[in-house]
Design a protein around this motif. Structure first.
Motif, mmCIF file in Angstrom:
data_model
loop_
_atom_site.group_PDB
_atom_site.id
_atom_site.type_symbol
_atom_site.label_atom_id
_atom_site.label_comp_id
_atom_site.label_asym_id
_atom_site.label_seq_id
_atom_site.Cartn_x
_atom_site.Cartn_y
_atom_site.Cartn_z
ATOM 1 N N VAL B 36 0.869 -1.167 0.000
ATOM 2 C CA VAL B 36 0.000 0.000 0.000
ATOM 3 C C VAL B 36 0.907 1.218 0.000
ATOM 4 C CG1 VAL B 36 -1.718 1.302 1.259
ATOM 5 C CG2 VAL B 36 -1.854 -1.169 1.191
ATOM 6 N N ALA B 82 11.269 1.671 -2.375
ATOM 7 C CA ALA B 82 10.353 0.870 -1.551
ATOM 8 C C ALA B 82 10.523 -0.624 -1.762
ATOM 9 C CB ALA B 82 8.908 1.284 -1.828
ATOM 10 N N THR B 88 12.507 -6.930 1.094
ATOM 11 C CA THR B 88 11.668 -5.946 1.768
ATOM 12 C C THR B 88 10.226 -6.444 1.757
ATOM 13 O OG1 THR B 88 13.094 -4.260 0.810
ATOM 14 C CG2 THR B 88 11.111 -3.496 1.887
ATOM 15 N N GLN B 91 4.932 -4.873 4.353
ATOM 16 C CA GLN B 91 4.745 -4.044 5.556
ATOM 17 C C GLN B 91 5.862 -3.016 5.666
ATOM 18 O OE1 GLN B 91 3.548 -7.106 5.609
ATOM 19 N NE2 GLN B 91 1.523 -6.373 6.145
ATOM 20 N N ALA B 92 7.094 -3.471 5.500
ATOM 21 C CA ALA B 92 8.225 -2.561 5.567
ATOM 22 C C ALA B 92 8.125 -1.527 4.457
ATOM 23 C CB ALA B 92 9.536 -3.337 5.469
ATOM 24 N N LEU B 94 5.494 -0.314 3.123
ATOM 25 C CA LEU B 94 4.485 0.698 3.478
ATOM 26 C C LEU B 94 5.130 1.801 4.316
ATOM 27 C CD1 LEU B 94 1.408 1.650 4.002
ATOM 28 C CD2 LEU B 94 1.633 0.379 6.115
ATOM 29 N N ILE B 95 5.922 1.410 5.297
ATOM 30 C CA ILE B 95 6.564 2.402 6.160
ATOM 31 C C ILE B 95 7.582 3.209 5.353
ATOM 32 C CG2 ILE B 95 7.737 2.754 8.363
ATOM 33 C CD1 ILE B 95 5.510 1.218 9.106
ATOM 34 N N VAL B 96 8.262 2.537 4.419
ATOM 35 C CA VAL B 96 9.218 3.269 3.584
ATOM 36 C C VAL B 96 8.486 4.335 2.766
ATOM 37 C CG1 VAL B 96 10.793 3.072 1.630
ATOM 38 C CG2 VAL B 96 10.906 1.407 3.472
ATOM 39 N N LEU B 98 5.757 5.768 3.524
ATOM 40 C CA LEU B 98 5.367 6.823 4.474
ATOM 41 C C LEU B 98 6.539 7.784 4.668
ATOM 42 C CD1 LEU B 98 3.395 7.939 6.636
ATOM 43 C CD2 LEU B 98 4.376 6.319 8.239
ATOM 44 N N HIS C 105 -1.844 -2.754 6.856
ATOM 45 C CA HIS C 105 -2.132 -1.433 6.292
ATOM 46 C C HIS C 105 -3.543 -0.958 6.612
ATOM 47 C CE1 HIS C 105 -2.482 -4.528 3.094
ATOM 48 N NE2 HIS C 105 -3.687 -4.042 3.038
ATOM 49 N N LEU C 294 13.260 7.476 8.588
ATOM 50 C CA LEU C 294 12.303 6.373 8.543
ATOM 51 C C LEU C 294 12.705 5.381 7.448
ATOM 52 C CD1 LEU C 294 9.854 5.352 9.922
ATOM 53 C CD2 LEU C 294 8.413 6.668 8.397
ATOM 54 N N VAL C 295 13.026 5.917 6.278
ATOM 55 C CA VAL C 295 13.403 5.044 5.158
ATOM 56 C C VAL C 295 14.661 4.254 5.501
ATOM 57 C CG1 VAL C 295 14.209 5.012 2.776
ATOM 58 C CG2 VAL C 295 12.313 6.510 3.432
ATOM 59 N N VAL C 298 14.120 1.598 8.311
ATOM 60 C CA VAL C 298 13.374 0.405 7.901
ATOM 61 C C VAL C 298 14.217 -0.470 6.979
ATOM 62 C CG1 VAL C 298 11.404 -0.423 6.579
ATOM 63 C CG2 VAL C 298 11.121 1.439 8.204
#
Ligand SMILES: Nc1ncnc2c1ncn2[C@@H]1O[C@H](COP(=O)(O)OP(=O)(O)OP(=O)(O)O)[C@@H](O)[C@H]1O
Ligand SMILES: [Mg+2]
Lengths: 229, 286, 315
Positions: B36, B82, B88, B91-92, B94-96, B98, C105, C294-295, C298
């Motif tokens: 997402v 991403a 990856t 879920q990870a 998605l945070i990337v 973000l 999500h 953040l990037v 992660v």
């Protein structure tokens, strides 16, 4: 198909690792043009690892894999595209070579014709296996690698699939590398075989030789020595 | 009363098209990668900003498509970060995305400032069923509908579209038959970028865009897409239109301030309703 | 041994610092402590219960509004402060019944939606001061003594953070904590082995909300005013960044992440407000840093700073 001399598939001293774990340890194996070869071995021996390396999904740590011609892979557990129709599954099989005409596959596997509009995910196990074989055939392979042909299928269905494989081999000269838990079936169908255990080839030879050897008959044929063909 | 209604409905359909386009970008990416993309609203913002800059040197009709194209490249870049790294998880990723959406704030503010931007669209207003609406809304609708039809054709009836779908349906099998799953994922991000940018470019003349407009856009886009389980473009279009019209009616007859609650409440109800009908295990990340 | 020494050193530093810091630095100390309280809860939620929340600032806001509204309306401040975590946790427990049916999500967007709805409602509610917010919240007083200096609030935050950490640590070490870890790995397996999945998830969600609510309560007294604008969506994202950077699987990760990022952002803020810098420089710098961190965290440091550092220690 431009082919330099040598076997269709040639695996030499192949080592494949998952992180620190070695799944294949210096494995060598060949499949000649039009040949039917079996690979048997217990769970976790590394059979699927070998197949995945052949189709380029896994990368060897050392050693080499040479494929002279086109290789198609029928993966373990069938792995059809569940939310697509049978027809779309077949067409996707031709993605690599840009083949769209599915008629040839329906000619070989007529049972699929009636299912062409059905969603592959809702078919029975045997039908799905048929779709997976058909999908592989779409890329006009010189060698078909089948990971667990009979897994979870009724004997009659398996017999039908085996008949198709024999026809493909006899009529179109398609070579087959068959991975099977059912060693009797594999040795019946194929002329040559390898035995893989814990990542190593522990025996190889003609099916007759292997069926006669105590190593194979004890471990895989339930101790009953069958007569060679 | 009746003439107002027609106006509200068309305005709502127009904004709804924008939400649907943002949502369809989410769908395009999710279908292929199971990610997402939180930066989907960002694509719309950057698209709008690019178009506003390009319009100072280029005429309408050229500037907008160029902006869409530029953001397709941005989408590719986002996809690269991403999902480019092997292993990856969605879920990870998605945070990337973000993180990238927040990072984009810095870029957008730096390049275009933090003030709202807008540019002229189709001028004038037309009368539909006795109601007056800005003509631009008709353009928005007129562009969006063919885009969705094209998407349906593309995903359902072309080799490339099928290959893209196959990646989401069964990534392992896709690799088995020789599809480069990563490249397809990147392509999906580029398509997502273009669709998001299209939403931004189309909506800006009727709705000013600020660097942080992405939150509203992504939330509404997600709300539209969630109706179709994040995988069905046609349902996403319907969802977007429903949202747009509902919001326009609430704003028209009730209180404009309650628009957000309505959209979000609807989204929550749909999600929780869907989750209730389905065992948790199916939604668990694997 | 080594860990104990580190913790003791950190505690000593945290105790001594308020005495030596000047006014502005004390403000940073308070903000870092408050952020740490929220982040410890979020790291618990994300790391142990495997849930993402993009709406953690809602609970912070609820705590702040609870304390603010009660005291403005004549309730004793200490009671207002005590009510802050209780109300935040209660709110979380109620909305959690619906929201926690969602995963991944879906939950991320649902918690984001929760915050947007809350902000919109607050901005439209007369009783909450509308878009302007609450002004003139009295300072906290304990037993007739008014806490009116920053240094008081520094120690109040330290006390709050210590309490938060103790609760979190005990939870992690307990049987419940083991169940939670199983839950984070696989919910189905945890459920099959008898972990009451639904109750645990809801419990951690409410507990993380309580931590945020308590921090919000202190914040209300410290600042003396609040509005919907004090709790933007970006704040929730910032907590996620802090939790991810610090490390999700550890209790101390929340503190390390929050303190590291608050300090970093302060440094950037100083650079951004130097003469000659454009007016938008501070915000551009902080957006860039939050986004990049953040990037990078992660992709390259998926377990966060604390596990990464302690691993290096051992090898
Ligand atoms: N993705 C993976 N990561 C780590 N180890 C793996 C992975 N896939 C397989 N293995 C390990 O590699 C070894 C070989 O596995 P492989 O799947 O190739 O066996 P197999 O012979 O196909 O077994 P089966 O008959 O059960 O299908 C096993 O020990 C297995 O646990
Ligand atoms: Mg196998």
């Amino acid at each position: 198909m431009i082919r330099t001399s040598g076997p269709l598939v040639e695996v030499a001293e192949l080592t494949v690792r998952y992180g620190a774990a070695t799944a294949l340890d210096r494995v060598s194996l060949t499949v000649g043009v039009g040949e039917l070869v079996a690979l048997v071995g217990p769970n976790g021996a590394g059979k699927s690892t070998l197949v995945d390396t052949l189709s380029g999904i896994l990368v060897p740590a050392s050693g080499s894999v040479t494929v002279r011609g086109r290789l198609a892979h029928v993966p373990e557990g069938r792995q059809v595209f569940g939310d697509l129709s049978v027809e779309d599954n077949l067409r996707l099989g031709g993605w690599r070579i840009g083949e769209r005409d599915t008629a040839a596959v329906y000619a070989v596997l007529p049972a699929l014709t009636e299912l062409r509009r059905r969603r592959a995910g809702l078919l029975s196990g045997g039908e799905q296996q048929m779709v997976a074989v058909g999908r592989a055939l779409m890329s006009r392979p010189d060698v078909l690698v089948i990971d667990e042909l009979s897994l979870g299928l009724a004997p009659l269905v398996v017999a039908d699939l085996v008949r198709h494989l024999r026809e493909l081999n006899a009529w179109r000269g398609v070579a087959v590398l068959l991975i099977e838990q059912n060693a009797r079936l594999a040795l019946d169908l194929c002329s040559r075989a390898y035995v893989l255990e814990a990542g190593r080839i522990v025996a190889e030879g003609t099916s007759a030789e292997l069926a006669a050897s105590s190593l194979v008959s004890d471990a895989y044929l339930g101790g009953v020595v069958v007569d060679g063909e | 009363m009746a003439n107002e209604l027609a106006g509200y409905v068309i305005t709502g359909l127009g904004t709804g098209c924008g939400f649907a386009l943002v949502g369809s970008g989410l769908v395009a990416i999710y279908r292929v990668t199971r990610v997402v993309n939180f930066a989907q609203g960002t694509f719309a913002v950057i698209g709008a900003m690019c178009a506003s800059s390009l319009l100072s040197v280029l005429p309408h009709g050229i500037a907008e498509p160029l902006a869409v194209l530029a953001v397709a490249l941005v989408g590719l870049l986002v996809g690269f970060v991403a999902i480019g790294r092997p292993g990856t998880t969605p879920q990870a990723a998605l945070i990337v995305t973000l993180g990238l959406a927040i990072f984009a704030y810095a870029v957008v503010v730096l390049v275009w400032g933090d003030q709202p931007r807008s540019f002229a669209g189709v001028p004038g207003a037309v009368t539909v069923l006795d109601g007056r609406v800005q003509s631009h809304y008709l353009l928005v609708i007129g562009v969006t509908v063919p885009v969705f039809a094209g998407m349906a054709l593309f995903f359902g009836h072309t080799d490339l579209g099928r290959a893209l779908t196959a990646c989401a349906s069964n990534p392992y099998a896709a690799r088995v038959i020789g599809i480069d799953v990563r490249r397809m994922g990147l392509l999906a991000f580029a398509i997502g970028g273009a669709l998001g940018a299209l939403a931004g470019v189309l909506l800006t003349p009727v709705q000013q865009i600020t660097f942080d407009s992405d939150v509203t856009l992504i939330v509404n886009g997600f709300a539209a897409a969630v109706l179709g389980g994040l995988t069905r473009p046609a349902v996403t279009l319907a969802g977007g239109l429903l949202l747009g019209v509902t919001q326009a009616l609430v704003a028209g007859y009730g209180n404009a301030a309650h628009q957000t609650e309505i959209a979000l409440g609807l989204m929550l109800a749909v999600m929780i309703g869907r989750a209730a009908r389905r065992p948790a295990a199916l939604e668990e990340p694997t | 041994m080594r860990t104990t020494a580190l913790v003791l050193a950190a505690a000593a530093a945290a105790l001594a610092l308020p005495v030596v810091l000047d006014g502005r630095q004390l403000g940073i100390y308070v903000l870092a402590g408050l952020a740490a309280m929220v982040t410890v809860g979020l790291a618990l939620l994300m790391g142990f219960a495997g849930q993402i929340s993009l709406g953690q600032a809602s609970f912070y806001a609820i705590g702040a509004y609870t304390a603010g509204l009660l005291t403005v309306n004549g309730v004793p401040p200490l009671l207002g402060l005590a009510a802050a975590p209780v109300l935040a946790a209660g709110f979380a427990a109620v909305v959690g019944i619906g929201l926690l049916r969602l995963r991944g999500h879906y939950l991320a967007f649902a918690t984001l939606a929760m915050q947007l709805i809350l902000l919109s409602v607050l901005a439209q509610s007369e009783w909450a001061g509308g878009a302007i917010g609450l002004q003139g919240i009295p300072r906290l007083s304990v037993g007739g003594i008014e806490l009116d200096e920053d240094v008081h609030y520094a120690y109040l935050v330290l006390a709050g953070l210590t309490g938060t950490l103790l609760v979190a640590r005990n939870l992690v070490a307990s049987r419940v904590g083991r169940g939670l870890r199983a839950l984070a790995t696989s919910e189905v397996a945890a459920g099959a082995s008898g972990v009451p999945v639904g109750r645990y998830r809801l419990g951690v969600f409410a507990l993380s909300a309580a931590f945020a609510g308590l921090a919000g309560g202190i914040y209300a007294f410290y600042l003396g005013y609040l509005g919907p604008g004090s709790f933007p969506v970006l704040l929730s994202v910032e907590y996620v960044v802090m939790a991810v950077v610090g490390g999700l699987g550890t209790v101390s990760g929340g503190v390390v992440g929050a303190v590291a990022i608050v300090l970093l952002v302060q440094v950037l803020n100083d650079i951004g407000t130097r003469p000659g810098m454009p007016s938008y420089a501070p915000s551009v710098l902080s957006y860039a840093v939050y986004g990049l961190l953040l990037v990078i965290a992660v992709l390259y440091l998926p377990r966060g700073l604390v596990p990464a550092l302690s691993r290096r220690d051992r090898s």
